[in-house]
Design a protein around this motif. Sequence first.
Motif, PDB file in Angstrom:
ATOM      1  N   TRP A 139      34.428  41.679  58.469  1.00  0.00           N
ATOM      2  CA  TRP A 139      35.756  41.780  59.086  1.00  0.00           C
ATOM      3  C   TRP A 139      36.580  42.901  58.457  1.00  0.00           C
ATOM      4  O   TRP A 139      37.153  43.737  59.165  1.00  0.00           O
ATOM      5  N   CYS A 140      36.608  42.932  57.122  1.00  0.00           N
ATOM      6  CA  CYS A 140      37.551  43.834  56.439  1.00  0.00           C
ATOM      7  C   CYS A 140      36.935  44.660  55.319  1.00  0.00           C
ATOM      8  O   CYS A 140      37.655  45.367  54.618  1.00  0.00           O
ATOM      9  N   GLY A 141      35.644  44.566  55.094  1.00  0.00           N
ATOM     10  CA  GLY A 141      35.070  45.190  53.908  1.00  0.00           C
ATOM     11  C   GLY A 141      34.035  46.252  54.199  1.00  0.00           C
ATOM     12  O   GLY A 141      34.237  47.131  55.048  1.00  0.00           O
ATOM     13  N   ALA A 142      32.897  46.157  53.527  1.00  0.00           N
ATOM     14  CA  ALA A 142      31.883  47.212  53.537  1.00  0.00           C
ATOM     15  C   ALA A 142      30.910  47.105  54.704  1.00  0.00           C
ATOM     16  O   ALA A 142      29.987  47.903  54.807  1.00  0.00           O
ATOM     17  N   ALA A 143      31.097  46.100  55.581  1.00  0.00           N
ATOM     18  CA  ALA A 143      30.096  45.857  56.629  1.00  0.00           C
ATOM     19  C   ALA A 143      30.727  45.855  58.021  1.00  0.00           C
ATOM     20  O   ALA A 143      30.244  45.184  58.927  1.00  0.00           O
ATOM     21  N   ARG A 144      31.807  46.632  58.179  1.00  0.00           N
ATOM     22  CA  ARG A 144      32.566  46.557  59.441  1.00  0.00           C
ATOM     23  C   ARG A 144      31.756  46.953  60.658  1.00  0.00           C
ATOM     24  O   ARG A 144      32.027  46.493  61.762  1.00  0.00           O
ATOM     25  N   ASP A 145      30.770  47.827  60.468  1.00  0.00           N
ATOM     26  CA  ASP A 145      30.011  48.294  61.626  1.00  0.00           C
ATOM     27  C   ASP A 145      28.706  47.524  61.820  1.00  0.00           C
ATOM     28  O   ASP A 145      27.911  47.861  62.687  1.00  0.00           O
ATOM     29  N   ALA A 146      28.485  46.476  61.018  1.00  0.00           N
ATOM     30  CA  ALA A 146      27.194  45.773  61.085  1.00  0.00           C
ATOM     31  C   ALA A 146      27.234  44.640  62.099  1.00  0.00           C
ATOM     32  O   ALA A 146      28.211  43.908  62.204  1.00  0.00           O
TER      33      ALA A 146
END
Length: 323
Positions: A139-146
Amino acid sequence: MSTPTAGRSARPRKRGNPQRRTPPVLAVDVGGTKIAVGLVEADGTLVHHEQLPTPDGDAEAIWAVAERLIVDATRTAGGDVAGVGIASAGPVDLRDGTVSPINITAWQRFPIARRAAELTGRDVRLGGDGLCMALGEQWCGAARDAQFLLGMVVSTGIGGGLVLDGAPYDGRTGNAGHVGHVVVDPEGRPCTCGGRGCIETVASGPHLAQWARDHGWTAPPDADAKELAEAAGRGDAVALQAFRRGATAVAATIASVAAVCDLDLVVIGGGVAKSGALLFDPLREALATYAGLTFIRDLRVVPAALGGDAGLVGAAKLAISAR
Ligand SMILES: [Zn+2]
């Protein structure tokens, strides 16, 4: 209800907007060492955060700490929260809203969802802490595009959670994504889960330090993975080998989970992950060996961005998604 004092920490990220239309979500993160409660705005901003140590004691003594934090946060929110999301150490059981964390032995099938609903008068959503970490990072961290994501926490233990096809994946009981108990050594050590040879017995912080000690690392008795990382940073050969061995086991686990779940990203947080290149360099090197299938050859593995707040943010996302 009194205000908590011992071990209190308040870390507001930004002032709440007095004009806001939607009340914040109340988020709870229950772990073996601490209980944290936060208020999270609709855009994922954490505007209130307090935590207290998880006490030794019976089930009600532990709940009393959570209750104090929840009451205090609700008061901070002006008495109104939009919903409640709870991240808990596992195992959890979403079918009846109970939790039985391995590292909180006094809580066996503790009805946390019902107790939180009774206390707040709001709908409650419960999830495993690993799942909430993955969701928070998405949602808000290092995985936004996953869209197909494994979140992994490598710390005192090893936890994890899955976001598949863009949505949190609970599994049958809410415990999907327990990657700490992927077996990487069939002849290995007994694990706290009751099994044997789980990656947690190889790559968790305490086991990294223990392996190093068994192989000649001289350090004070209370030295842990943080001191081990410092030793590795100074070039200590045994400490470096301990990290390489742990990273190799993490890479094997990641390649296995990626092959099963067809992942596009793995995000790793937790104390051991804070050692940065010491973990990630040998991990990526080993992953190139294990990830042979074409569809996982380009799998990305990145450090988490939200730190210890990921569970709270993800728990809030669970509650918001349920509305
Ligand atoms: Zn295990």
